[in-house]
Design a protein around this motif. Structure first.
Motif, PDB file in Angstrom:
ATOM      1  N   ALA A  39       0.830  -1.207   0.000  1.00  0.00           N
ATOM      2  CA  ALA A  39       0.000   0.000   0.000  1.00  0.00           C
ATOM      3  C   ALA A  39       0.865   1.258   0.000  1.00  0.00           C
ATOM      4  N   VAL A  40       1.909   1.263   0.822  1.00  0.00           N
ATOM      5  CA  VAL A  40       2.817   2.424   0.880  1.00  0.00           C
ATOM      6  C   VAL A  40       3.529   2.612  -0.451  1.00  0.00           C
ATOM      7  N   TRP A  43       1.093   3.977  -2.982  1.00  0.00           N
ATOM      8  CA  TRP A  43       0.782   5.368  -2.616  1.00  0.00           C
ATOM      9  C   TRP A  43       1.909   6.299  -3.048  1.00  0.00           C
ATOM     10  N   ALA A  44       3.161   5.863  -2.802  1.00  0.00           N
ATOM     11  CA  ALA A  44       4.311   6.686  -3.203  1.00  0.00           C
ATOM     12  C   ALA A  44       4.338   6.869  -4.711  1.00  0.00           C
ATOM     13  N   SER A  46       1.734   6.751  -6.706  1.00  0.00           N
ATOM     14  CA  SER A  46       0.616   7.610  -7.104  1.00  0.00           C
ATOM     15  C   SER A  46       0.941   9.076  -6.863  1.00  0.00           C
ATOM     16  N   GLU A  47       1.671   9.360  -5.770  1.00  0.00           N
ATOM     17  CA  GLU A  47       2.072  10.732  -5.468  1.00  0.00           C
ATOM     18  C   GLU A  47       3.022  11.295  -6.526  1.00  0.00           C
TER      19      GLU A  47
END
Length: 272
Positions: A39-40, A43-44, A46-47
């Motif tokens: 997930a992290v 997320w990274a 996607s950022e």
């Protein structure tokens, strides 16, 4: 006269609930950790907009730390899933897969540790080349940038062998005709900071390598990060050894639980 036949049966053979649920509890932690890592990682990405343009994955010139997070998360997730399901469903194939992969990873760690000790000069050269390759890609990826900055600030170092390694980066290079404001400078993480300063000066490294070399020590760290790592390791050898032993023990516990559960399941199957 019929010969006497002797059959061996395990008395009251059954799978130990203790080992079964210990194995499940052991692996549910790793499974959840794997989910968190994945997930992290996404997320990274996607950022940074990587999920919207996957071609960015191949355009990075240095090491993207997100890859490490995703690989560790993926392996942990698969092993945790295999261990949990194998324990609950009493599936020998999944349990053997779990114990086999854990054992393989342990052998890889042991081999890497031995090779690092035996081939110290080659390892030092490889780390140096790896660091320089990532110096080149410093501005290409925000995660890589943060990783290098953290490494330099924590170890009070600059570059692989010294500040001039930043000539490898197009923005900080003293060579060429580029008009980068960071030309002949170093990242702020190389700067010697005053503890009294409450505001970070991100421009403290500008033009610093245009000054005489004798003045560098007043403004930036001049020790290379390879030398800083070599200085750090002897003083923290016990810490490194304890971490390695703890990781190895956790792996051995997982293998022991899996093999014990496999043995119990085989006894039950044989008894029937």
């Amino acid at each position: 006269m019929r010969p006497n036949m002797y059959y061996y049966r395990y008395e009251s053979a059954e799978v130990s609930c203790c080992y079964k649920y210990l194995m499940f509890s052991y692996n549910i932690i790793f499974w959840l950790a794997g989910v968190a890592f994945i997930a992290v990682g996404f997320w990274a990405w996607s950022e940074k907009g990587v999920l919207l343009d996957l071609t960015q994955v191949t355009q990075l010139h240095g090491f993207d730390p997100v890859w490490l997070v995703l690989v560790v998360g993926g392996v942990t997730f698969i092993l945790g899933f295999a261990g949990c399901v194998g324990a609950l469903r009493e599936n020998i194939c999944l349990l053997k897969f779990f114990s086999g992969v854990i054992g393989f990873i342990f052998l890889l760690e042991l081999t890497a540790a031995v090779l690092a000790v035996v081939f110290q000069s080659q390892v030092r050269e490889w780390i140096n080349d790896f660091f320089l390759a990532n110096v080149k890609g410093y501005r290409d990826d925000i995660d890589l940038q943060n990783l290098i900055d953290s490494l330099q600030r924590m170890n009070h170092c600059c570059g692989a062998q010294g500040p001039n390694d930043w000539n490898q980066n197009v923005y900080f290079s003293c060579n060429g005709t580029h008009r980068s404001r960071e030309k002949c400078g170093v990242p702020f993480s190389c700067c010697i900071t005053d503890p009294a300063d409450s505001v970070l000066n991100s421009q403290c490294g500008y033009d610093v390598r245009n000054r005489p070399t004798s003045e560098w020590t007043e403004h930036i760290y001049t020790k290379g990060c390879i030398a800083a790592l070599e200085d750090w390791l002897p003083g923290n050898l016990y810490t490194v050894a304890i971490v390695f032993i703890v990781i190895s023990l956790l792996q051995m516990v997982g293998i022991y639980l899996a093999r014990t559960l496999i043995s119990d399941i085989e006894k039950v199957n044989f008894s029937y």
